[in-house]
Design an enzyme around this catalytic site. Structure first.
Site, PDB file in Angstrom:
ATOM      1  N   CYS A   1       0.824  -1.211   0.000  1.00  0.00           N
ATOM      2  CA  CYS A   1       0.000   0.000   0.000  1.00  0.00           C
ATOM      3  C   CYS A   1       0.862   1.266   0.000  1.00  0.00           C
ATOM      4  O   CYS A   1       0.681   2.156  -0.827  1.00  0.00           O
ATOM      5  CB  CYS A   1      -0.919  -0.021   1.217  1.00  0.00           C
TER       6      CYS A   1
ATOM      7  N   CYS B   1      -1.609   1.740  -3.013  1.00  0.00           N
ATOM      8  CA  CYS B   1      -2.594   2.807  -2.807  1.00  0.00           C
ATOM      9  C   CYS B   1      -1.992   4.219  -2.807  1.00  0.00           C
ATOM     10  O   CYS B   1      -2.489   5.116  -3.493  1.00  0.00           O
ATOM     11  CB  CYS B   1      -3.307   2.637  -1.472  1.00  0.00           C
TER      12      CYS B   1
ATOM     13  N   LYS C   1       0.010   5.399  -6.037  1.00  0.00           N
ATOM     14  CA  LYS C   1      -1.017   5.383  -7.090  1.00  0.00           C
ATOM     15  C   LYS C   1      -1.938   6.599  -6.980  1.00  0.00           C
ATOM     16  O   LYS C   1      -2.215   7.289  -7.953  1.00  0.00           O
ATOM     17  CB  LYS C   1      -1.797   4.065  -6.956  1.00  0.00           C
TER      18      LYS C   1
ATOM     19  N   GLU D   1      -6.772   1.806 -13.493  1.00  0.00           N
ATOM     20  CA  GLU D   1      -6.202   2.985 -12.834  1.00  0.00           C
ATOM     21  C   GLU D   1      -4.914   3.436 -13.522  1.00  0.00           C
ATOM     22  O   GLU D   1      -4.712   4.632 -13.773  1.00  0.00           O
ATOM     23  CB  GLU D   1      -5.914   2.672 -11.357  1.00  0.00           C
TER      24      GLU D   1
ATOM     25  N   HIS E   1     -27.105  20.845  -1.347  1.00  0.00           N
ATOM     26  CA  HIS E   1     -27.242  21.435  -2.668  1.00  0.00           C
ATOM     27  C   HIS E   1     -26.250  22.575  -2.868  1.00  0.00           C
ATOM     28  O   HIS E   1     -26.047  23.349  -1.941  1.00  0.00           O
ATOM     29  CB  HIS E   1     -28.680  21.952  -2.830  1.00  0.00           C
TER      30      HIS E   1
HETATM   31  C1  LIG Z   1      -1.059  -0.919  -7.612  1.00  0.00           C
HETATM   32  C2  LIG Z   1      -1.897  -1.221  -6.401  1.00  0.00           C
HETATM   33  C3  LIG Z   1      -2.842  -0.317  -5.978  1.00  0.00           C
HETATM   34  C4  LIG Z   1      -3.618  -0.569  -4.861  1.00  0.00           C
HETATM   35  N1  LIG Z   1      -4.546   0.356  -4.496  1.00  0.00           N
HETATM   36  C5  LIG Z   1      -5.312   0.137  -3.405  1.00  0.00           C
HETATM   37  C6  LIG Z   1      -6.259   1.115  -2.982  1.00  0.00           C
HETATM   38  O1  LIG Z   1      -6.409   2.171  -3.598  1.00  0.00           O
HETATM   39  N2  LIG Z   1      -6.983   0.854  -1.870  1.00  0.00           N
HETATM   40  C7  LIG Z   1      -6.836  -0.313  -1.155  1.00  0.00           C
HETATM   41  O2  LIG Z   1      -7.515  -0.487  -0.140  1.00  0.00           O
HETATM   42  N3  LIG Z   1      -5.944  -1.259  -1.540  1.00  0.00           N
HETATM   43  C8  LIG Z   1      -5.188  -1.060  -2.647  1.00  0.00           C
HETATM   44  N4  LIG Z   1      -4.262  -1.995  -3.024  1.00  0.00           N
HETATM   45  C9  LIG Z   1      -4.182  -3.261  -2.254  1.00  0.00           C
HETATM   46  C10 LIG Z   1      -3.396  -3.073  -0.951  1.00  0.00           C
HETATM   47  O3  LIG Z   1      -2.138  -2.538  -1.247  1.00  0.00           O
HETATM   48  C11 LIG Z   1      -3.274  -4.424  -0.259  1.00  0.00           C
HETATM   49  O4  LIG Z   1      -4.565  -4.961  -0.054  1.00  0.00           O
HETATM   50  C12 LIG Z   1      -2.596  -4.290   1.104  1.00  0.00           C
HETATM   51  O5  LIG Z   1      -1.326  -3.723   0.990  1.00  0.00           O
HETATM   52  C13 LIG Z   1      -2.488  -5.678   1.759  1.00  0.00           C
HETATM   53  O6  LIG Z   1      -1.785  -5.591   2.967  1.00  0.00           O
HETATM   54  P1  LIG Z   1      -1.024  -6.858   3.537  1.00  0.00           P
HETATM   55  O7  LIG Z   1      -0.595  -6.482   4.919  1.00  0.00           O
HETATM   56  O8  LIG Z   1      -1.826  -8.069   3.362  1.00  0.00           O
HETATM   57  O9  LIG Z   1       0.247  -7.057   2.594  1.00  0.00           O
HETATM   58  P2  LIG Z   1       1.361  -6.052   2.084  1.00  0.00           P
HETATM   59  O10 LIG Z   1       1.002  -4.645   2.309  1.00  0.00           O
HETATM   60  O11 LIG Z   1       1.677  -6.469   0.707  1.00  0.00           O
HETATM   61  O12 LIG Z   1       2.595  -6.359   3.027  1.00  0.00           O
HETATM   62  C14 LIG Z   1       3.268  -7.569   2.996  1.00  0.00           C
HETATM   63  C15 LIG Z   1       4.714  -7.328   3.448  1.00  0.00           C
HETATM   64  O13 LIG Z   1       5.313  -8.568   3.760  1.00  0.00           O
HETATM   65  C16 LIG Z   1       6.668  -8.529   3.350  1.00  0.00           C
HETATM   66  N5  LIG Z   1       7.082  -9.928   3.213  1.00  0.00           N
HETATM   67  C17 LIG Z   1       6.608 -10.849   2.365  1.00  0.00           C
HETATM   68  N6  LIG Z   1       7.161 -12.062   2.593  1.00  0.00           N
HETATM   69  C18 LIG Z   1       8.036 -11.872   3.637  1.00  0.00           C
HETATM   70  C19 LIG Z   1       8.903 -12.751   4.358  1.00  0.00           C
HETATM   71  N7  LIG Z   1       8.955 -14.058   4.103  1.00  0.00           N
HETATM   72  N8  LIG Z   1       9.656 -12.232   5.345  1.00  0.00           N
HETATM   73  C20 LIG Z   1       9.596 -10.907   5.639  1.00  0.00           C
HETATM   74  N9  LIG Z   1       8.775 -10.044   5.014  1.00  0.00           N
HETATM   75  C21 LIG Z   1       7.997 -10.530   4.025  1.00  0.00           C
HETATM   76  C22 LIG Z   1       6.627  -7.744   2.035  1.00  0.00           C
HETATM   77  O14 LIG Z   1       7.880  -7.187   1.737  1.00  0.00           O
HETATM   78  C23 LIG Z   1       5.576  -6.681   2.368  1.00  0.00           C
HETATM   79  O15 LIG Z   1       6.163  -5.512   2.892  1.00  0.00           O
HETATM   80  C24 LIG Z   1      -3.448  -1.773  -4.120  1.00  0.00           C
HETATM   81  C25 LIG Z   1      -2.486  -2.703  -4.526  1.00  0.00           C
HETATM   82  C26 LIG Z   1      -1.718  -2.436  -5.645  1.00  0.00           C
HETATM   83  C27 LIG Z   1      -0.687  -3.444  -6.082  1.00  0.00           C
END
Ligand SMILES: Cc1cc2nc3c(=O)[nH]c(=O)nc-3n(C[C@H](O)[C@H](O)[C@H](O)COP(=O)(O)OP(=O)(O)OC[C@H]3O[C@@H](n4cnc5c(N)ncnc54)[C@H](O)[C@@H]3O)c2cc1C
Length: 453
Positions: A43, A48, A51, A182, A437
């Site tokens: 994100c 997010c 973007k 987007e 409005h």
């Molecule tokens: C281009 C794009 C635009 C987006 N726009 C939006 C939006 O406008 N609104 C919205 O709500 N969502 C949006 N999203 C989705 C949003 O980014 C994700 O839903 C959110 O980041 C998920 O969070 P998370 O904690 O699951 O994973 P992430 O935020 O992906 O975090 C996972 C982390 O784990 C780390 N990691 C992975 N494996 C390991 C390991 N084995 N050891 C140590 N570290 C590790 C990675 O480096 C990463 O930092 C977008 C996604 C993308 C790709």
């Protein structure tokens, strides 16, 4: 009883992981968090936030073009400095990385830099060090998926779009999901010539049919070349350095950059899930129950690695459920039914609840209210952009079960309506609400005549 190094070990410092670690530590738990890249995850770094910043940048092109209708004389066509935008974005993201770090350190979370792997149900290895924990949370997110295609080495994924060098004068976007749309809108706004290829007949699978069609019309009207039922057979690099995509129908498209925005997969490869005995689904996602517990009782998973709704606020909410159950006093389940969401295309989509097709399946008889109009702003701006709004009402209960908008600030507008919908607002409640409005949003409380049928 076995003594553990930590009460909670979080793998992944993105939206879900950071929230879980910080909140658990605030409950007094001893917490560690391992992150292999920058804090903030997808994100903050490549999702997010950058973007949306780029979407704002693209929006200025429309504003400059529309200003003349409001009496502004802008003598030269304004120049766009891509390098400047990239530098400013990088500075802001770095600041946010720092904010995350100080938040975690302030909460006394132990930060561990590196790739984490399971050793067993209570042990994680980062580089050559092992850490034991009573509970382990997998919050490793997802990553872009690219199908097999000849010349795949020439393409980029969304992570690379924020730092392209040079600016792509001609951009080919492959995919029809929200990230593809987007990116197409953003780079179109910034001045690129954009073509979007979609292998099916529509963009935005899963969104309301009227919304999909309306947005496609608006994107075409804004100058994006949308091509449906088209796939790429092969990509080559020409002698002049340009890329060439050969299409299945025999046509070819030249581009400086080809973006494949063709879906995302859970980030579980190399995590050692087998060592701990954690079960995964067919696409590699971690299987969890309604409380985010995996097949191993000491291990939980939240966010993109396991969820059906891959959104930052969903990852945050799931993290809170886990922390409250483990270290707080509440054990609850999330209700995903009315998760609002936005697509930051130009114009935006804002949506909450059921599509018309899903509502008909779930509720049987529904009333549909819809409206399409030219926003007041565009009476003088010269823009032909139109706004679309739609309400879906369950006839039996009168409850508003679907609310969709395509238009300026749709994401901002729909957030408030999502609260009302979660609270069970009926169409009668909408009708008895006084509008503001003149706004576009007032249309949602003034639509009176359902569509026939
Ligand atoms: C281009 C794009 C635009 C987006 N726009 C939006 C939006 O406008 N609104 C919205 O709500 N969502 C949006 N999203 C989705 C949003 O980014 C994700 O839903 C959110 O980041 C998920 O969070 P998370 O904690 O699951 O994973 P992430 O935020 O992906 O975090 C996972 C982390 O784990 C780390 N990691 C992975 N494996 C390991 C390991 N084995 N050891 C140590 N570290 C590790 C990675 O480096 C990463 O930092 C977008 C996604 C993308 C790709």
């Amino acid at each position: 009883m076995r003594a553990f190094d930590f009460d909670l070990f979080v793998i992944g410092g993105g939206s879900g992981g950071v929230r879980a670690a910080r909140m658990a530590a605030q409950h007094g738990a001893r917490v560690a968090l391992a992150e292999c890249a920058e804090l903030g995850g997808t994100c903050v770094n490549v999702g997010c936030i950058p973007k949306k910043l780029y979407s704002y940048a693209a929006g200025y092109a429309e504003s400059f073009a529309e200003a003349a209708g409001y009496g502004w004389k802008i003598p030269e066509p304004p120049a766009f400095d891509w390098q400047q935008l990239k530098e400013n974005r990088a500075r802001e993201i770095k600041r946010l990385n720092g904010v995350y770090r100080s938040m975690l350190e302030g909460a006394r979370v132990q930060l561990i830099q590196g790739w984490a792997q399971f050793v067993d149900a209570h042990t994680v290895r980062v580089d050559d060090k092992e850490f034991s924990a009573k509970h382990i949370l997998i919050a490793t997110g997802g990553m872009p998926f690219v199908p097999e295609v000849a010349g795949r080495e020439h393409i980029v994924v969304s992570d690379a779009m924020f730092d392209l060098d040079p600016f792509p004068r001609r951009l080919l976007v492959v995919g029809g999901g929200y990230i593809a749309c987007e990116m197409a809108s953003i780079f179109n706004g910034l001045g690129a010539e954009v073509t979007l290829l979609q292998r099916t007949a529509h963009i935005l699978n899963g969104f309301d049919e009227d919304v999909r069609q309306f947005l496609a019309k608006e994107m075409s009207g804004a100058g994006i070349d949308l091509r449906f039922n088209t796939v790429i057979d092969m990509i080559t690099r020409q002698d002049d350095g340009r890329l060439c995509a050969m299409l299945s129908r025999g046509q070819r498209i030249e581009a400086d950059t080809i973006l494949y925005a063709t879906g995302r997969v859970p980030n579980t490869a190399g995590l050692g899930l087998e060592a701990a005995g954690v079960a995964t689904g067919p696409n590699g996602s971690v299987v969890v129950d309604a409380h985010y517990r995996t097949s191993v009782p000491s291990i939980f998973a939240v966010g993109d690695v396991s969820t059906q709704q891959q959104l930052t606020p969903v990852a945050l909410a799931e993290a809170m459920v886990v922390v409250d159950a483990l270290f707080g006093k509440s054990r609850r389940k999330l209700d995903y039914q009315f998760t609002p969401t936005a697509v930051f295309t130009h114009p935006n989509i804002g949506t909450c609840g059921y599509t018309e097709a899903a509502a008909r399946m779930k509720f049987g008889k529904v009333h549909i209210f819809s409206s399409e109009f030219r926003a007041l702003r565009h009476t003088l701006s010269g823009s032909h952009e139109r706004t679309f709004m739609k309400l879906i009402v369950d006839q039996a209960s009168d409850r508003v079960v679907g609310l969709h908008m395509v238009g300026a600030d749709a994401g901002e507008i729909v957030q408030g309506f999502a609260v009302a919908m979660r609270a069970g607002a009926t169409k009668a409640d909408f009708d008895s609400t006084i509008g503001i409005h003149p706004t576009a949003a007032e249309e949602f409380v003034t639509m009176r005549e359902p569509m026939p049928g």
